[in-house]
Design a protein around this motif. Structure first.
Motif, PDB file in Angstrom:
ATOM      1  N   LEU A 194      -2.384   1.894  -4.923  1.00  0.00           N
ATOM      2  CA  LEU A 194      -2.191   3.334  -4.764  1.00  0.00           C
ATOM      3  C   LEU A 194      -3.444   3.923  -4.143  1.00  0.00           C
ATOM      4  CD1 LEU A 194      -0.545   4.319  -8.192  1.00  0.00           C
ATOM      5  CD2 LEU A 194       0.600   3.847  -6.014  1.00  0.00           C
ATOM      6  N   LEU A 195      -3.281   4.655  -3.049  1.00  0.00           N
ATOM      7  CA  LEU A 195      -4.392   5.349  -2.395  1.00  0.00           C
ATOM      8  C   LEU A 195      -4.148   6.844  -2.562  1.00  0.00           C
ATOM      9  CD1 LEU A 195      -3.910   2.528  -0.796  1.00  0.00           C
ATOM     10  CD2 LEU A 195      -5.537   3.497   0.826  1.00  0.00           C
ATOM     11  N   TYR A 196      -5.026   7.490  -3.292  1.00  0.00           N
ATOM     12  CA  TYR A 196      -4.755   8.865  -3.696  1.00  0.00           C
ATOM     13  C   TYR A 196      -5.609   9.879  -2.963  1.00  0.00           C
ATOM     14  CZ  TYR A 196      -4.402  13.098  -6.442  1.00  0.00           C
ATOM     15  OH  TYR A 196      -4.200  14.393  -6.824  1.00  0.00           O
ATOM     16  N   HIS A 197      -4.937  10.974  -2.548  1.00  0.00           N
ATOM     17  CA  HIS A 197      -5.646  12.147  -2.045  1.00  0.00           C
ATOM     18  C   HIS A 197      -5.097  13.376  -2.744  1.00  0.00           C
ATOM     19  CE1 HIS A 197      -6.848  15.526   0.486  1.00  0.00           C
ATOM     20  NE2 HIS A 197      -7.825  14.736   0.924  1.00  0.00           N
ATOM     21  N   GLY A 198      -5.999  14.260  -3.168  1.00  0.00           N
ATOM     22  CA  GLY A 198      -5.578  15.495  -3.822  1.00  0.00           C
ATOM     23  C   GLY A 198      -6.445  16.657  -3.393  1.00  0.00           C
ATOM     24  N   ARG A 234       0.849  -1.186   0.000  1.00  0.00           N
ATOM     25  CA  ARG A 234       0.000   0.000   0.000  1.00  0.00           C
ATOM     26  C   ARG A 234       0.885   1.236   0.000  1.00  0.00           C
ATOM     27  NH1 ARG A 234      -3.543  -0.189   4.984  1.00  0.00           N
ATOM     28  NH2 ARG A 234      -1.497   0.105   5.955  1.00  0.00           N
ATOM     29  N   VAL A 235       0.653   2.109  -0.994  1.00  0.00           N
ATOM     30  CA  VAL A 235       1.422   3.349  -1.096  1.00  0.00           C
ATOM     31  C   VAL A 235       0.434   4.498  -1.244  1.00  0.00           C
ATOM     32  CG1 VAL A 235       3.115   4.666  -2.440  1.00  0.00           C
ATOM     33  CG2 VAL A 235       3.383   2.184  -2.179  1.00  0.00           C
ATOM     34  N   TYR A 236       0.575   5.501  -0.384  1.00  0.00           N
ATOM     35  CA  TYR A 236      -0.290   6.669  -0.452  1.00  0.00           C
ATOM     36  C   TYR A 236       0.294   7.675  -1.442  1.00  0.00           C
ATOM     37  CZ  TYR A 236      -2.769   4.916   3.627  1.00  0.00           C
ATOM     38  OH  TYR A 236      -3.521   4.146   4.487  1.00  0.00           O
ATOM     39  N   VAL A 237      -0.600   8.374  -2.109  1.00  0.00           N
ATOM     40  CA  VAL A 237      -0.197   9.385  -3.081  1.00  0.00           C
ATOM     41  C   VAL A 237      -0.838  10.705  -2.675  1.00  0.00           C
ATOM     42  CG1 VAL A 237      -0.175  10.065  -5.515  1.00  0.00           C
ATOM     43  CG2 VAL A 237      -0.157   7.636  -4.897  1.00  0.00           C
ATOM     44  N   SER A 257       6.057   6.975   9.123  1.00  0.00           N
ATOM     45  CA  SER A 257       4.991   7.295   8.165  1.00  0.00           C
ATOM     46  C   SER A 257       4.818   6.169   7.153  1.00  0.00           C
ATOM     47  CB  SER A 257       5.338   8.594   7.421  1.00  0.00           C
ATOM     48  OG  SER A 257       4.424   8.829   6.367  1.00  0.00           O
ATOM     49  N   SER A 258       3.606   6.012   6.688  1.00  0.00           N
ATOM     50  CA  SER A 258       3.358   5.097   5.570  1.00  0.00           C
ATOM     51  C   SER A 258       4.132   5.550   4.342  1.00  0.00           C
ATOM     52  CB  SER A 258       1.861   5.066   5.247  1.00  0.00           C
ATOM     53  OG  SER A 258       1.128   4.509   6.311  1.00  0.00           O
ATOM     54  N   PRO A 259       4.406   4.650   3.390  1.00  0.00           N
ATOM     55  CA  PRO A 259       5.083   5.044   2.145  1.00  0.00           C
ATOM     56  C   PRO A 259       4.235   6.060   1.386  1.00  0.00           C
ATOM     57  CG  PRO A 259       5.078   2.658   2.392  1.00  0.00           C
ATOM     58  CD  PRO A 259       4.154   3.194   3.434  1.00  0.00           C
ATOM     59  N   LEU A 260       4.883   7.122   0.934  1.00  0.00           N
ATOM     60  CA  LEU A 260       4.202   8.178   0.200  1.00  0.00           C
ATOM     61  C   LEU A 260       4.960   8.490  -1.081  1.00  0.00           C
ATOM     62  CD1 LEU A 260       3.685  10.841   3.051  1.00  0.00           C
ATOM     63  CD2 LEU A 260       2.088   9.061   2.342  1.00  0.00           C
TER      64      LEU A 260
END
Length: 419
Positions: free
Chosen positions: A332-336, A283-286, A304-307
């Protein structure tokens, strides 16, 4: 026939003949060089009136508002004085005659040849955007402009560039702009900014293919090239990373060491191409804004989680790393940003990588509105939010943007200790 003496032509360079010969030139150009009909002058000067009297032998009073004479009479006068035709004198005392009907016919024929060449490309049958691009060039005068400038070859080169880009296999390494130009035109600089119409022709087609307007400015053009894995500068294309261990000599070692210390790391496209890595992180956050990743590094560090951070619009380096993560089995978990460009980016990442919108619901948006005091009015075209249709509705109702850095506290709360 021997050439007339030069002083014979000088007679027709005087001011009394300037407007008269101008009218004669327009008549011949309009009628394909035929000596036919009459020409005239409005409000002639005394010198012009006397010149016409001398040609026709007919008196014209000083108060006459317009005088005219048969073009054949002027042609005969010129022949008597110079021994040459009216056409010869016009071209001797001015630029060559341009026969408009012939020019229009030649341009029409050239336009048809270029359109036929464009339609012969395999892209024409397979891509609606290509048809739209070619039709647009024909309807807005671009093709005619190329013909008038004798730059027809540029359309042929643009088509070769597009065919090359679309013939590349999916997942192929990015191609440098100079290499693309050399392969398609033989000139490594042919696609550089400022190199005439060719770069604009190609970028206009790529913008049409993406369904976006062709924007001005170096950054917008770089992003458009990047979208098709064409690299203007493989050192400038980069992605910001935090806590993303990887396998591979060189870059893989650097990423793993940086993750051990919770240190942000900029990865260039050049590194990704020349120092291959594999990534096996589930799981990688974007995020979109580097200020958010900076806070994660400062407050969470190695916990921190991978970003990975898009830093605005994703670069080719970002896309290459995202593919590595997904191909390695990661999500990929995305926040914008909660604005229309941010929603558009979310849709693109969903379509391209199966990314999951994270904290991008209508509730998250409304909570951001409550916690932020200063709101920017939404602008641009509204976008759909298929993962939560209520989100698009709420944004259109409130007409306010919520930027990522304004909700960073909620993001950091979820990123801590999730490895």
């Amino acid at each position: 026939m021997s050439l007339p003496a030069s002083d014979a032509y000088e007679r027709y360079r005087g001011p009394e003949f300037r407007r008269l010969l101008g009218a004669a030139r327009r008549s011949l150009e309009r009628n394909g060089g035929e000596i036919t009909g009459s020409i005239g002058l409005t409000n002639p000067t005394t010198e012009e009136r006397n010149a016409i009297i001398g040609i026709t032998g007919a008196y014209r009073s000083a108060d006459v508002r317009r005088v005219s004479l048969p073009l054949a009479a002027l042609d005969q006068n010129v022949r008597n004085v110079t021994g040459a035709s009216l056409r010869d004198v016009l071209e001797r005392t001015g630029p060559p005659l341009r026969f408009r009907a012939d020019e229009r016919s030649a341009i029409d024929q050239a336009r048809q040849r270029l359109l036929a060449e464009g339609e012969a490309s395999a892209l024409h049958a397979e891509n609606p955007w290509y048809k739209e691009w070619l039709s647009g060039l024909a309807s807005d005068g671009t093709i005619t402009g190329l013909i008038n400038k004798k730059d027809e070859r540029l359309l042929s080169q643009a088509i070769r560039v597009l065919e090359y880009i679309y013939a590349r296999a999916s997942g192929s390494p990015p191609v440098m702009l100079a290499a693309l130009a050399d392969a398609t035109t033989g000139n490594t600089k042919a696609l550089n900014p400022g190199q005439g119409s060719l770069p604009t022709l190609v970028l206009r087609a790529l913008a049409t293919a993406r369904g976006v307007p062709l924007e001005a400015g170096a950054e917008a053009r770089r992003e458009l090239w990047d979208a098709f894995d064409v690299i203007v500068d493989d050192l400038a294309s980069r992605v910001l990373v935090l806590n993303l261990p990887a396998a591979g000599r060189g870059l893989g070692e650097w990423l793993t060491d940086a993750a051990r210390y919770g240190t942000p790391f900029h990865v260039t496209l050049h590194q990704l191409v020349t120092l291959p890595v594999t990534v096996h992180v589930p799981r990688v956050y974007v995020c979109e804004n580097p200020a958010v990743l900076r806070r994660a590094a400062g407050e969470l560090g190695a916990s921190s989680s991978p970003l990975i951070c898009a830093e605005g619009r994703p670069s080719t380096a970002f896309h290459r790393l995202a593919r590595l993560i997904v191909n390695g089995g990661g999500r990929l978990l995305y926040h914008g940003d909660f604005d229309w460009p941010g929603i558009d980016m979310t849709n693109q990442l969903i379509g391209r990588y199966g990314a999951e919108p994270w904290k991008m619901s209508a509730e998250d948006y409304l909570e951001g509105l409550r916690t932020e005091d200063d709101h920017v009015v939404l602008s641009g075209k509204a976008r759909s939010t298929s993962w939560d249709p209520r989100l698009s509705n709420a944004m259109q109702e409130h007409q306010a943007a919520v930027y990522e850095e304004g909700v960073a506290d909620a993001l950091l709360a979820d990123w801590g200790d999730q490895l």
